[in-house]
Write a protein that holds these residues in place. Sequence first.
Motif, PDB file in Angstrom:
ATOM      1  N   SER A   6      13.378   2.406   2.972  1.00 52.75           N
ATOM      2  CA  SER A   6      13.277   1.487   3.739  1.00 52.75           C
ATOM      3  C   SER A   6      13.185   1.843   5.235  1.00 52.75           C
ATOM      4  CB  SER A   6      14.784   0.740   3.805  1.00 52.75           C
ATOM      5  OG  SER A   6      15.697   1.627   3.955  1.00 52.75           O
ATOM      6  N   ILE A   7      13.816   3.148   5.612  1.00 50.10           N
ATOM      7  CA  ILE A   7      13.659   3.613   6.907  1.00 50.10           C
ATOM      8  C   ILE A   7      12.092   4.259   6.989  1.00 50.10           C
ATOM      9  CG2 ILE A   7      14.184   6.030   8.251  1.00 50.10           C
ATOM     10  CD1 ILE A   7      16.254   3.634   8.392  1.00 50.10           C
ATOM     11  N   ILE A   8      11.565   4.725   5.788  1.00 51.35           N
ATOM     12  CA  ILE A   8      10.067   5.316   6.146  1.00 51.35           C
ATOM     13  C   ILE A   8       9.257   4.294   6.148  1.00 51.35           C
ATOM     14  CG2 ILE A   8       8.194   6.277   4.659  1.00 51.35           C
ATOM     15  CD1 ILE A   8      10.406   8.095   3.322  1.00 51.35           C
ATOM     16  N   LEU A   9       9.247   3.263   5.429  1.00 50.29           N
ATOM     17  CA  LEU A   9       8.491   1.931   5.442  1.00 50.29           C
ATOM     18  C   LEU A   9       8.715   1.316   6.772  1.00 50.29           C
ATOM     19  CD1 LEU A   9       8.486   0.323   2.073  1.00 50.29           C
ATOM     20  CD2 LEU A   9       6.456   1.327   2.875  1.00 50.29           C
ATOM     21  N   GLY A  10       9.927   0.957   7.255  1.00 50.08           N
ATOM     22  CA  GLY A  10      10.191   0.288   8.470  1.00 50.08           C
ATOM     23  C   GLY A  10       9.550   0.928   9.558  1.00 50.08           C
ATOM     24  N   GLN A  11       9.935   2.629   9.578  1.00 48.55           N
ATOM     25  CA  GLN A  11       9.268   3.086  10.749  1.00 48.55           C
ATOM     26  C   GLN A  11       7.639   2.988  10.899  1.00 48.55           C
ATOM     27  OE1 GLN A  11      11.638   6.888  10.567  1.00 48.55           O
ATOM     28  NE2 GLN A  11      11.511   6.634  12.540  1.00 48.55           N
ATOM     29  N   GLY A  12       7.200   3.192   9.637  1.00 50.26           N
ATOM     30  CA  GLY A  12       5.702   3.210   9.349  1.00 50.26           C
ATOM     31  C   GLY A  12       5.174   1.699  10.293  1.00 50.26           C
ATOM     32  N   THR A  68       0.695  -1.232   0.028  1.00 47.89           N
ATOM     33  CA  THR A  68      -0.008  -0.090   0.102  1.00 47.89           C
ATOM     34  C   THR A  68       0.938   1.121   0.009  1.00 47.89           C
ATOM     35  OG1 THR A  68      -1.952  -1.121   1.089  1.00 47.89           O
ATOM     36  CG2 THR A  68      -1.756   1.200   1.228  1.00 47.89           C
ATOM     37  N   TYR A  69       1.994   1.246   0.909  1.00 48.11           N
ATOM     38  CA  TYR A  69       2.711   2.319   1.128  1.00 48.11           C
ATOM     39  C   TYR A  69       4.217   2.532   0.423  1.00 48.11           C
ATOM     40  CZ  TYR A  69      -1.116   3.570   4.169  1.00 48.11           C
ATOM     41  OH  TYR A  69      -2.397   3.600   4.637  1.00 48.11           O
ATOM     42  N   LYS A  70       4.470   1.574  -0.318  1.00 44.03           N
ATOM     43  CA  LYS A  70       5.828   1.661  -0.862  1.00 44.03           C
ATOM     44  C   LYS A  70       6.164   2.802  -1.970  1.00 44.03           C
ATOM     45  CE  LYS A  70       5.094  -1.979  -4.406  1.00 44.03           C
ATOM     46  NZ  LYS A  70       5.172  -1.142  -5.668  1.00 44.03           N
ATOM     47  N   ASP A  71       5.124   3.161  -2.753  1.00 40.94           N
ATOM     48  CA  ASP A  71       5.122   3.974  -3.748  1.00 40.94           C
ATOM     49  C   ASP A  71       5.347   5.489  -2.984  1.00 40.94           C
ATOM     50  OD1 ASP A  71       5.084   2.297  -5.755  1.00 40.94           O
ATOM     51  OD2 ASP A  71       2.892   2.565  -6.209  1.00 40.94           O
ATOM     52  N   VAL A  72       4.574   5.684  -1.966  1.00 44.00           N
ATOM     53  CA  VAL A  72       4.709   6.898  -1.076  1.00 44.00           C
ATOM     54  C   VAL A  72       5.920   6.942  -0.721  1.00 44.00           C
ATOM     55  CG1 VAL A  72       3.545   7.882   0.933  1.00 44.00           C
ATOM     56  CG2 VAL A  72       2.073   6.717  -0.543  1.00 44.00           C
ATOM     57  N   ALA A  73       6.481   5.789   0.132  1.00 37.73           N
ATOM     58  CA  ALA A  73       7.834   5.988   0.833  1.00 37.73           C
ATOM     59  C   ALA A  73       9.023   6.271  -0.329  1.00 37.73           C
ATOM     60  CB  ALA A  73       8.102   4.646   1.195  1.00 37.73           C
ATOM     61  N   GLU A  74       8.864   5.757  -1.583  1.00 35.73           N
ATOM     62  CA  GLU A  74       9.613   6.036  -2.630  1.00 35.73           C
ATOM     63  C   GLU A  74       9.616   7.479  -3.270  1.00 35.73           C
ATOM     64  OE1 GLU A  74       9.268   3.048  -5.901  1.00 35.73           O
ATOM     65  OE2 GLU A  74      10.576   1.606  -4.923  1.00 35.73           O
ATOM     66  N   GLN A  82      13.076  -6.946   3.352  1.00 38.19           N
ATOM     67  CA  GLN A  82      14.046  -6.540   2.311  1.00 38.19           C
ATOM     68  C   GLN A  82      13.383  -5.276   1.899  1.00 38.19           C
ATOM     69  OE1 GLN A  82      15.064  -9.301  -0.804  1.00 38.19           O
ATOM     70  NE2 GLN A  82      14.927 -11.126   0.473  1.00 38.19           N
ATOM     71  N   LEU A  83      13.099  -4.566   2.655  1.00 38.22           N
ATOM     72  CA  LEU A  83      12.878  -3.116   2.450  1.00 38.22           C
ATOM     73  C   LEU A  83      13.722  -2.479   1.670  1.00 38.22           C
ATOM     74  CD1 LEU A  83      10.819  -2.184   5.516  1.00 38.22           C
ATOM     75  CD2 LEU A  83       9.937  -3.120   3.573  1.00 38.22           C
ATOM     76  N   TYR A  84      15.273  -2.474   1.791  1.00 33.28           N
ATOM     77  CA  TYR A  84      16.152  -1.735   1.140  1.00 33.28           C
ATOM     78  C   TYR A  84      16.050  -2.098  -0.317  1.00 33.28           C
ATOM     79  CZ  TYR A  84      18.090  -6.718   1.454  1.00 33.28           C
ATOM     80  OH  TYR A  84      18.058  -7.958   1.536  1.00 33.28           O
ATOM     81  N   GLN A  85      15.236  -2.886  -0.730  1.00 32.72           N
ATOM     82  CA  GLN A  85      14.979  -3.103  -2.372  1.00 32.72           C
ATOM     83  C   GLN A  85      14.536  -1.841  -2.936  1.00 32.72           C
ATOM     84  OE1 GLN A  85      11.753  -5.544  -3.835  1.00 32.72           O
ATOM     85  NE2 GLN A  85      11.671  -6.220  -1.648  1.00 32.72           N
ATOM     86  N   TYR A  86      13.509  -1.098  -2.214  1.00 32.39           N
ATOM     87  CA  TYR A  86      13.121   0.249  -2.591  1.00 32.39           C
ATOM     88  C   TYR A  86      13.786   1.292  -2.437  1.00 32.39           C
ATOM     89  CZ  TYR A  86       9.231  -2.980  -1.849  1.00 32.39           C
ATOM     90  OH  TYR A  86       8.497  -4.149  -1.744  1.00 32.39           O
ATOM     91  N   ASP A  87      15.194   1.223  -1.839  1.00 31.24           N
ATOM     92  CA  ASP A  87      16.121   2.397  -1.924  1.00 31.24           C
ATOM     93  C   ASP A  87      16.926   2.253  -3.117  1.00 31.24           C
ATOM     94  OD1 ASP A  87      15.430   2.937   0.824  1.00 31.24           O
ATOM     95  OD2 ASP A  87      17.044   1.630   1.703  1.00 31.24           O
ATOM     96  N   ALA A  88      17.307   0.971  -3.554  1.00 28.93           N
ATOM     97  CA  ALA A  88      17.913   0.523  -4.670  1.00 28.93           C
ATOM     98  C   ALA A  88      17.046   1.104  -5.864  1.00 28.93           C
ATOM     99  CB  ALA A  88      18.178  -0.900  -4.697  1.00 28.93           C
ATOM    100  N   GLU A  89      15.683   1.106  -5.743  1.00 28.60           N
ATOM    101  CA  GLU A  89      15.066   1.137  -7.158  1.00 28.60           C
ATOM    102  C   GLU A  89      14.934   2.812  -7.336  1.00 28.60           C
ATOM    103  OE1 GLU A  89      10.739  -0.121  -6.738  1.00 28.60           O
ATOM    104  OE2 GLU A  89      11.317  -2.091  -6.717  1.00 28.60           O
ATOM    105  N   VAL A  90      14.869   3.609  -6.255  1.00 28.47           N
ATOM    106  CA  VAL A  90      14.980   5.191  -6.228  1.00 28.47           C
ATOM    107  C   VAL A  90      16.269   5.455  -6.838  1.00 28.47           C
ATOM    108  CG1 VAL A  90      15.003   7.112  -4.918  1.00 28.47           C
ATOM    109  CG2 VAL A  90      13.332   5.396  -4.483  1.00 28.47           C
ATOM    110  N   LEU A  91      17.397   4.864  -6.333  1.00 30.75           N
ATOM    111  CA  LEU A  91      18.680   5.207  -6.561  1.00 30.75           C
ATOM    112  C   LEU A  91      19.355   4.732  -8.053  1.00 30.75           C
ATOM    113  CD1 LEU A  91      20.541   4.819  -3.259  1.00 30.75           C
ATOM    114  CD2 LEU A  91      19.809   6.892  -4.149  1.00 30.75           C
TER     115      LEU A  91
END
Length: 255
Positions: A69-75, A52-58, A182-191
């Motif tokens: 990863s931090i945004i989603l993990g904290q959420g 639901t929120y991965k796009d918002v975090a990215e 594996q929330l760090y995968q969304y960091d990799a997508e953005v970068l």
Amino acid sequence: MVEIKKIEEKYEAAKEENKSNANETVYSKTEILEATTRVKVTTAMVLDYIATYKDVAENNMKQYGIPSSIILGQGILESGAGTGPLSVLANNHFGIKCHKDWNGPSIKYDDDEEQECFRKYDQAMESFQDHSQFLINRTWYAPLFQLEKDDYKQWARGLKNAGYATDPKYPEKLIAIIERYQLYQYDAEVLGKPFTPVNFSNQVTPSSNADLYQVSQGDTLYSISKKFNISIDDLKRKNNIQDNALSIGQNIKVK
């Protein structure tokens, strides 16, 4: 007051469905997520929250420089994957208190002290936006933005050092969630970096967990039950489903 009453009834109903329980171990197949409260959630519920929120975090990572990863993990941690009282009653997914600069709606909730003031939002999306602005607009969080954008471990420790949380184990809890899902995968997508999965103990991902099935258009409980040779009643029990409604993208536990 009528609206608050309805939301409170919804939260109480959620507790009756065994979503809240204080007598479990952290990171078993049923998660206990603890920040402003303790709530019991299933793996499928956490995966639904991520979807639901991965796009918002990215998007927030692109705009503010805070790792997805931090945004989603904290959420996930702070809101109990969206089932905690503050997220249900106030759409507050990060446990952010009012502070002196808050002029918006608020709600009283017992935390470190009785009846503390917490921010209230009309929509969860506003909570994610406010969380990013909260970090970027306070000088004591400035050292975080000197870190690498995909160094989630240093970000987690830096949040604790800057006073975001009073729990001494906050960084370890946050890092464990990031690695488990594996929330760090969304960091990799953005970068724009290649995503290289790392094997951690007790890890769960939608793609690698054979016990989960992601609902597609046209799926019903009946069709899923036939596909995996499981009864509809068992599907409902495993996933805490009370009716026959399914959402596209929802992760269903099938084993």
